[in-house]
Each structure stands twice: as structure tokens, then as C-alpha cells.
Design a protein around this motif. Structure first.
Motif, short mmCIF file in Angstrom:
data_model
loop_
_atom_site.label_atom_id
_atom_site.label_comp_id
_atom_site.label_asym_id
_atom_site.label_seq_id
_atom_site.Cartn_x
_atom_site.Cartn_y
_atom_site.Cartn_z
N ASP A 1 0.82 -1.21 0.00
CA ASP A 1 0.00 0.00 0.00
C ASP A 1 0.86 1.27 0.00
O ASP A 1 0.57 2.22 -0.73
N TYR B 1 0.96 4.29 -2.88
CA TYR B 1 0.71 5.71 -2.61
C TYR B 1 1.88 6.56 -3.14
O TYR B 1 1.66 7.61 -3.76
N LEU C 1 -6.28 8.67 -6.24
CA LEU C 1 -6.58 8.29 -4.86
C LEU C 1 -7.88 7.49 -4.78
O LEU C 1 -7.97 6.53 -4.00
N ALA C 2 -8.87 7.86 -5.58
CA ALA C 2 -10.12 7.10 -5.61
C ALA C 2 -9.88 5.69 -6.14
O ALA C 2 -10.42 4.71 -5.62
N PHE D 1 -7.08 4.10 -5.96
CA PHE D 1 -6.31 3.43 -4.91
C PHE D 1 -7.25 2.80 -3.88
O PHE D 1 -7.05 1.65 -3.46
N GLU D 2 -8.28 3.53 -3.48
CA GLU D 2 -9.24 2.99 -2.52
C GLU D 2 -10.01 1.81 -3.11
O GLU D 2 -10.29 0.82 -2.42
N PHE D 3 -10.35 1.91 -4.39
CA PHE D 3 -11.01 0.80 -5.09
C PHE D 3 -10.09 -0.42 -5.14
O PHE D 3 -10.50 -1.55 -4.86
N TRP D 4 -8.82 -0.18 -5.48
CA TRP D 4 -7.82 -1.25 -5.59
C TRP D 4 -7.68 -2.02 -4.27
O TRP D 4 -7.56 -3.25 -4.27
N LYS D 5 -7.73 -1.31 -3.16
CA LYS D 5 -7.53 -1.95 -1.86
C LYS D 5 -8.65 -2.94 -1.52
O LYS D 5 -8.46 -3.85 -0.72
N LYS D 6 -9.82 -2.78 -2.13
CA LYS D 6 -10.97 -3.64 -1.83
C LYS D 6 -10.92 -4.97 -2.58
O LYS D 6 -11.66 -5.90 -2.24
N GLU E 1 -7.62 2.64 -14.69
CA GLU E 1 -7.98 3.90 -14.03
C GLU E 1 -8.25 5.04 -15.00
O GLU E 1 -8.98 5.98 -14.67
#
Length: 300
Positions: A196, A200, A215-216, A218-223, A237
Motif C-alpha cells: 500500500d 501511494y 486516490l479514488a 487506490f481505494e477501489f484497488w484496496k478492496k 484507471e
């Protein structure tokens, strides 16, 4: 000559794997390092001194040159600084020969066969300005590191320009020479398959920093994980249609580069379908008929 240039930055650690893959079949390897230790966004970066010691020990044939310069220009966008650095790197690599540029986190599958392919076209080196060419390979993106392996972009239509006989870059690695050759060779891209913190750092400093809401994404990727990855489609993206779906590949297959996840015939078939779709959706019927008649004449 086969000349290979690498950009050395915050993700330098991947060079421990990417340099050995090309070392035996390159005549010259140039590593571009920002002497102020700044990224294209002007943020500080750290390169472990042990890396340079490793390069010195590894380079038993004395093929590797460290090229240090200032690659951050404050008034430029990250993409402009990227393009500028690649042109400066090309000058440091010297005129003539085949110029190949590879990023730190890219691993060349069967580099020897690729260089053999280039050498078969050495006639293009005799008068390169009259015959500029841009050579692409298939670009397979690792999307996420998970337990036991990686999620990767499945059946991608991505290609990336890596080699040219006239290294005059217009946009990042793209020379935009009129003649392009798309080959069957594979370049594996570590890309999003990082921790992670690394992701970033990447999205706040890379060339595409301003292209989309990183950044949006990135949040999607983490899920995304091993249990739900098959639920997601159109994942890129910037251009969602470029990445249709994800697949899983075991870690030992990645690091041995035993890749069977993309075939050239499949690539050509999908590209043909995309072209037909474009012609039908974007061109008037009269022009479609003219193209059809032209193809009939060429077949005869």
C-alpha cells in the motif's frame, strides 16, 4: 549494438530482478539517476547506497554506466519530466544501435529472442532517420500481490513501445514514428502489485499523477482480493475498456517467467475485433464500403 536504458527512482529495488534479465544480451546498460534525488513531481526519493554497490559487483563485464543528471523541472508536469528524462537518457546512451528503454518494475520475458528479432532488422540501422521505427511488446500488468501469487490483467490489449532506431521521444516512451511493429514478446509490469505504501508513493509521483483520480482508484484497488476479483470488469484507471478482467497466477510462475497468460494469436484476434468495431461505430457507411472494397482488392 543493443543499448538498454533504465530509469532509477523510488522503485529501484525492482532493478535487482529486471537488470539480470537483460544483462547477457545487452551491449550497454545505462542507469539514469536524478542527482538531486527528486521525483518527477519534485518530491525527495531515497536510493539505498547498497544498490550501487550491488551494481558494481554484478557488472562483471563492465556493461553498466551510471548517468546522473537533473531530471526535475518545476514548471513541467510529471509527464513532461518523464519525456525529458528519456530523451536525456537516449543522448547518454549515444547515437546508433537499437535503443531500448525499460522501467525498473518491468521484466522482459525472453530478452534474447527479442534482441535476435532486432538484429534481423539491422538494415534499419543503416539510415535510421529515413526509416524510423517504433517496436512494441505485449505489456502484461500485475495488478495486486495476494497470498500465493498475483492478480494480473487478463487478456489485455496493452502494448508498450520499448525499442527504436531513432530515440526521439514525444510522450514518455512514445516516439510516434509512423512505422510501428507490434511483436509477440512479453514485458511483465509489476505496476500495481506492490505494498500500500509503495502504491501511494507511485501515484503521487508518477507520470500519470494528473491523468485521473488516482486516490479514488487506490481505494477501489484496496478492496479487491482473492475472493471477489472475478466480480470486477473494466478496471483501468484512465481507460476502463483496456483492462477487461483479472486472473490469478501463482508466484513461482511469475518469478520463473513461465508465462502462458497471453498469446500473440489471441492478441491479434482481439485487435481485429476492436478495429472492426471502431469502423462500424465511428465511420460513415460510404467510407466503410470503400474500406471493404479496398481490402477485397488487396486480397486478390
Amino acid at each position: 549494438m543493443i543499448k538498454v536504458g533504465f530509469l532509477v527512482s523510488y522503485d529501484f529495488k525492482y532493478l535487482y530482478q529486471s537488470i539480470p534479465l537483460v544483462y547477457n544480451d545487452a551491449d550497454l546498460i545505462v542507469l539514469a539517476v536524478d542527482k538531486e534525488r527528486l521525483t518527477w513531481s519534485g518530491n525527495p526519493l531515497v536510493i539505498d547506497p547498497d544498490f550501487f554497490e550491488w551494481v558494481q559487483k554484478f557488472d562483471v563485464l563492465k556493461k553498466i554506466v551510471i548517468y546522473e543528471d537533473s531530471f526535475f523541472v518545476p514548471e513541467n508536469t510529471p509527464a513532461q519530466n518523464d519525456t525529458r528524462e528519456r530523451n536525456l537518457l537516449a543522448k547518454a546512451m549515444g547515437e546508433g544501435g537499437w535503443h531500448i528503454q525499460i522501467d525498473s518494475d518491468e521484466y522482459f520475458n525472453d530478452f534474447k529472442s527479442f534482441t535476435d528479432f532486432l538484429k534481423e532488422r539491422n538494415n534499419l540501422l543503416q539510415n535510421p532517420e529515413a526509416n524510423p521505427v517504433e517496436i512494441h511488446v505485449q505489456w502484461i500488468t500485475l495488478f495486486k500481490k495476494i497470498e500465493g501469487g498475483f492478480l494480473y490483467v487478463k487478456d489485455s490489449l496493452d502494448t508498450i513501445e520499448v525499442a527504436t532506431n531513432v530515440p526521439k521521444y514525444k510522450y514518455m516512451r512514445a516516439t510516434r514514428h509512423s512505422k510501428k511493429i507490434i511483436t509477440k514478446y512479453i514485458l511483465l509490469h509489476q505496476s500495481w502489485a506492490r505494498d500500500d505504501d509503495e502504491i501511494y508513493t507511485k501515484i503521487t509521483n508518477w507520470s500519470h499523477r494528473d491523468d485521473s483520480d488516482n486516490l479514488a482508484f487506490f481505494e477501489f484497488w484496496k478492496k479487491i482480493n482473492l475472493t471477489n476479483y472475478k466480480e470486477f470488469t473494466n478496471l483501468h484507471e484512465n481507460d476502463p475498456t483496456k483492462w477487461n478482467s483479472l486472473g490469478f497466477i501463482a508466484e513461482d510462475e511469475i518469478y520463473s517467467l513461465k508465462l502462458t497468460i497471453s498469446t500473440f494469436d489471441l492478441f491479434k484476434l482481439k485487435l481485429k475485433k476492436k478495429l472492426i468495431q471502431f469502423i462500424r461505430e465511428k465511420l460513415p457507411v460510404s467510407l466503410q464500403n470503400n474500406i471493404r472494397d479496398l481490402f477485397k482488392k488487396l486480397i486478390k
